[in-house]
Design a protein around this motif. Sequence first.
Motif, PDB file in Angstrom:
ATOM      1  N   ASP A   1       0.819  -1.219   0.000  1.00  5.70           N
ATOM      2  CA  ASP A   1       0.000   0.000   0.000  1.00  5.70           C
ATOM      3  C   ASP A   1       0.850   1.266   0.000  1.00  5.70           C
ATOM      4  O   ASP A   1       0.292   2.378  -0.001  1.00  5.70           O
ATOM      5  N   CYS A   2       2.175   1.125  -0.005  1.00  5.74           N
ATOM      6  CA  CYS A   2       3.108   2.254  -0.086  1.00  5.74           C
ATOM      7  C   CYS A   2       3.047   3.176   1.131  1.00  5.74           C
ATOM      8  O   CYS A   2       3.622   4.273   1.102  1.00  5.74           O
ATOM      9  N   SER A   3       2.355   2.769   2.184  1.00  5.98           N
ATOM     10  CA  SER A   3       2.137   3.663   3.324  1.00  5.98           C
ATOM     11  C   SER A   3       3.435   4.036   4.045  1.00  5.98           C
ATOM     12  O   SER A   3       3.545   5.144   4.592  1.00  5.98           O
ATOM     13  N   ASN A   4       4.414   3.142   4.054  1.00  2.00           N
ATOM     14  CA  ASN A   4       5.656   3.427   4.779  1.00  2.00           C
ATOM     15  C   ASN A   4       6.442   4.587   4.184  1.00  2.00           C
ATOM     16  O   ASN A   4       7.183   5.275   4.900  1.00  2.00           O
TER      17      ASN A   4
ATOM     18  N   ILE B   1       6.571   8.408  -1.939  1.00  2.00           N
ATOM     19  CA  ILE B   1       5.474   8.022  -2.825  1.00  2.00           C
ATOM     20  C   ILE B   1       4.354   9.064  -2.760  1.00  2.00           C
ATOM     21  O   ILE B   1       3.830   9.365  -1.687  1.00  2.00           O
ATOM     22  N   LEU B   2       4.008   9.588  -3.925  1.00  3.30           N
ATOM     23  CA  LEU B   2       2.877  10.508  -4.042  1.00  3.30           C
ATOM     24  C   LEU B   2       1.600   9.674  -4.150  1.00  3.30           C
ATOM     25  O   LEU B   2       1.438   8.884  -5.079  1.00  3.30           O
ATOM     26  N   MET B   3       0.706   9.863  -3.205  1.00  2.00           N
ATOM     27  CA  MET B   3      -0.496   9.041  -3.142  1.00  2.00           C
ATOM     28  C   MET B   3      -1.570   9.560  -4.104  1.00  2.00           C
ATOM     29  O   MET B   3      -1.527  10.713  -4.564  1.00  2.00           O
ATOM     30  N   PRO B   4      -2.573   8.712  -4.440  1.00  2.00           N
ATOM     31  CA  PRO B   4      -3.574   9.080  -5.449  1.00  2.00           C
ATOM     32  C   PRO B   4      -4.286  10.402  -5.201  1.00  2.00           C
ATOM     33  O   PRO B   4      -4.517  11.172  -6.137  1.00  2.00           O
ATOM     34  N   ALA B   5      -4.645  10.694  -3.949  1.00  2.00           N
ATOM     35  CA  ALA B   5      -5.381  11.931  -3.672  1.00  2.00           C
ATOM     36  C   ALA B   5      -4.539  13.163  -3.952  1.00  2.00           C
ATOM     37  O   ALA B   5      -5.068  14.216  -4.341  1.00  2.00           O
ATOM     38  N   GLU B   6      -3.233  13.050  -3.773  1.00  2.00           N
ATOM     39  CA  GLU B   6      -2.338  14.173  -4.034  1.00  2.00           C
ATOM     40  C   GLU B   6      -1.931  14.214  -5.507  1.00  2.00           C
ATOM     41  O   GLU B   6      -1.420  15.234  -5.981  1.00  2.00           O
ATOM     42  N   TYR B   7      -2.157  13.128  -6.204  1.00  2.00           N
ATOM     43  CA  TYR B   7      -1.809  13.071  -7.625  1.00  2.00           C
ATOM     44  C   TYR B   7      -2.855  13.784  -8.474  1.00  2.00           C
ATOM     45  O   TYR B   7      -2.535  14.674  -9.271  1.00  2.00           O
ATOM     46  N   ASN B   8      -4.143  13.414  -8.335  1.00  2.00           N
ATOM     47  CA  ASN B   8      -5.171  14.075  -9.139  1.00  2.00           C
ATOM     48  C   ASN B   8      -6.552  13.922  -8.496  1.00  2.00           C
ATOM     49  O   ASN B   8      -6.701  13.274  -7.448  1.00  2.00           O
TER      50      ASN B   8
END
Length: 331
Positions: free
Chosen positions: A35-38, A236-243
Amino acid sequence: MRPSRGLLLFLLANLLLIGLLLHSVFTLLTLLFEDCSNDAIPAIDIPAPDALEEINKLPQYIPKIIHQTWANESIPEKWQKAQKSCRDLHEDYEYMLWTNEKARNFIAKEYDWFLETYDNYPYPIMRADAIRYFILNHYGGIYIDLDDGCERRLDPLLSYHAWLRKTTPSGISNDAMGSVPNHPFFKSVLDSLQKYNRNWQIPYVTVMYNTGPLFLSVIWKEYLPTVKSEETRVRILMPAEYNDHPWSFFGVYKGSSWHRNDAKTIFWMGQHWLLVTVVVFAFCASLYVCGFYAYRRVHLRDSNYSAHASPFSSWSWPWSKNGYKPIKHEV
């Protein structure tokens, strides 16, 4: 009676084969649960677009360069608005458009050891994938696909040594990413390109696993255990910050110009990955059972013509009440 040597060899060979298969796809399997959370960039750490004073206080590691690629200087009309949005918002950034000619000349001059591989890629998109890794490693900056328009200035993303973005259903994408020059992650990417260069006969799989997002995701997973400091870390840039949000950095325009018909099947499999995984494992289990059954039948048939008793004579299938007994033909 103890199982025969032949049976033991059969079982060991199958266990070895299963082990090799699991080892070869282990990283791919772990991506399904990543989930890339780390390493995620927390939303709270990204100032609002209008918080200029807060943004200006952030450190800047990544140079102010925007890289994009296209075959030539004539950008298709459908992407001109996206390109213009990034250039207009970042007039103080250097802008570098990498055409086919510029990209090849760059590889020939700076990375001549890779030129043969670069020239022999079967699909142009693979060269477009590869060049973005080389230019980020060499110059640093931010790479953006032409179908990713900019919704706000990218200054907050300059405060990390390297970043990628999370994609769905799993892994990371290579359509927007940033780095300082000579970051160890991108060095690892460059070192892996030739090792992963093979033709899988299916265009979508060949592109994705040789140079595309799936390749980058695998290298990223393998790189994670080597991280020793914040400088070597990949955020990691998460989806909400991406678009798709007012505070997001990018807006996605129509893209995927390289996709062929095989991509539809791959997309369906990606959306139903759990079902596909179960079917694949069931298929492999069926092959194993059929192989074991065929081996036993052949062994029992041959034992009928042997002067010695079959080593399977005391064995029985779990679903057979009396067990399977070899028949002694009388003459």
